[in-house]
Design a protein around this motif. Structure first.
Motif, PDB file in Angstrom:
ATOM      1  N   SER A  71       0.855  -1.181   0.000  1.00 41.95           N
ATOM      2  CA  SER A  71       0.000   0.000   0.000  1.00 41.95           C
ATOM      3  C   SER A  71       0.892   1.232   0.000  1.00 41.95           C
ATOM      4  O   SER A  71       2.105   1.137   0.170  1.00 41.95           O
ATOM      5  CB  SER A  71      -0.924  -0.006   1.224  1.00 41.95           C
ATOM      6  N   ARG A  72       0.275   2.366  -0.229  1.00 39.53           N
ATOM      7  CA  ARG A  72       1.070   3.601  -0.231  1.00 39.53           C
ATOM      8  C   ARG A  72       0.260   4.727   0.372  1.00 39.53           C
ATOM      9  O   ARG A  72      -0.968   4.724   0.355  1.00 39.53           O
ATOM     10  CB  ARG A  72       1.550   3.961  -1.648  1.00 39.53           C
ATOM     11  N   ASP A  73       0.994   5.671   0.915  1.00 39.77           N
ATOM     12  CA  ASP A  73       0.416   6.914   1.433  1.00 39.77           C
ATOM     13  C   ASP A  73       1.086   8.035   0.651  1.00 39.77           C
ATOM     14  O   ASP A  73       2.220   8.409   0.951  1.00 39.77           O
ATOM     15  CB  ASP A  73       0.673   7.036   2.938  1.00 39.77           C
ATOM     16  N   ASN A  74       0.385   8.533  -0.333  1.00 45.48           N
ATOM     17  CA  ASN A  74       0.985   9.547  -1.203  1.00 45.48           C
ATOM     18  C   ASN A  74       1.340  10.814  -0.428  1.00 45.48           C
ATOM     19  O   ASN A  74       2.354  11.458  -0.714  1.00 45.48           O
ATOM     20  CB  ASN A  74       0.036   9.898  -2.345  1.00 45.48           C
ATOM     21  N   ASN A  75       0.543  11.150   0.572  1.00 44.95           N
ATOM     22  CA  ASN A  75       0.806  12.370   1.334  1.00 44.95           C
ATOM     23  C   ASN A  75       2.108  12.262   2.117  1.00 44.95           C
ATOM     24  O   ASN A  75       2.793  13.258   2.340  1.00 44.95           O
ATOM     25  CB  ASN A  75      -0.352  12.671   2.282  1.00 44.95           C
ATOM     26  N   LYS A  76       2.425  11.048   2.552  1.00 46.77           N
ATOM     27  CA  LYS A  76       3.643  10.820   3.321  1.00 46.77           C
ATOM     28  C   LYS A  76       4.792  10.321   2.447  1.00 46.77           C
ATOM     29  O   LYS A  76       5.882  10.063   2.959  1.00 46.77           O
ATOM     30  CB  LYS A  76       3.382   9.813   4.442  1.00 46.77           C
ATOM     31  N   SER A  77       4.532  10.143   1.162  1.00 48.43           N
ATOM     32  CA  SER A  77       5.552   9.588   0.262  1.00 48.43           C
ATOM     33  C   SER A  77       6.130   8.299   0.838  1.00 48.43           C
ATOM     34  O   SER A  77       7.346   8.086   0.838  1.00 48.43           O
ATOM     35  CB  SER A  77       6.670  10.607   0.024  1.00 48.43           C
ATOM     36  N   THR A  78       5.250   7.466   1.325  1.00 43.03           N
ATOM     37  CA  THR A  78       5.664   6.231   1.997  1.00 43.03           C
ATOM     38  C   THR A  78       4.914   5.041   1.415  1.00 43.03           C
ATOM     39  O   THR A  78       3.720   5.127   1.133  1.00 43.03           O
ATOM     40  CB  THR A  78       5.408   6.323   3.511  1.00 43.03           C
ATOM     41  N   VAL A  79       5.647   3.974   1.238  1.00 41.18           N
ATOM     42  CA  VAL A  79       5.088   2.719   0.747  1.00 41.18           C
ATOM     43  C   VAL A  79       5.264   1.663   1.829  1.00 41.18           C
ATOM     44  O   VAL A  79       6.268   1.658   2.543  1.00 41.18           O
ATOM     45  CB  VAL A  79       5.795   2.289  -0.556  1.00 41.18           C
TER      46      VAL A  79
END
Length: 129
Positions: A71-79
């Motif tokens: 999964s990814r969190d685009n706001n946190k630039s984290t996968v």
């Protein structure tokens, strides 16, 4: 300067779960998709899975399909790599990587390391039997 930092590795018993994170910083580079790879001692690097930033489409190696999710969190630039039902053969150093080579490039696949531009330093995952 672009940087990918993995975290979340550790020691877990077979059947257990771990969640790895890959945080991107210094994000002046383009990234269209993120991949996870792993390397066990004495073995070649193996692709685990990948995800597109836009849309969140994922791909997985057959060896982890049904057990791992990305999964990814685009706001946190984290996968994130969620690993369930872990097996001893999942042991290895896990790396995340960022790619921006267009998917319409001839020969493009999400499992080809050459299509990734930036790599993290890796995090160790050890699954005991």
């Amino acid at each position: 300067q672009a940087q990918l930092v993995e975290s979340g590795g550790g020691l877990v018993q077979a059947g257990g779960s771990l969640r790895l994170s890959c945080a991107a910083s210094g994000y002046t580079f383009r990234s269209d998709y993120m991949g996870w790879f792993r390397q066990a001692p004495g073995k070649e690097r193996e692709w685990v899975g990948a995800i597109r930033w836009i849309g969140g489409d994922t791909w997985f190696a057959d060896s982890v399909k049904g057990r791992f999710t990305i999964s990814r969190d685009n706001n946190k630039s984290t996968v994130y790599l969620q690993m369930n039902s872990l097996k001893p053969e999942d042991t290895g150093v896990y790396y995340c990587a960022s790619g921006a080579v267009p998917e319409w490039t001839p020969g493009w696949t999400p499992w080809t390391p050459n299509f990734y531009d930036y790599w993290g330093q890796g995090t160790q995952v050890t699954v005991s039997s």
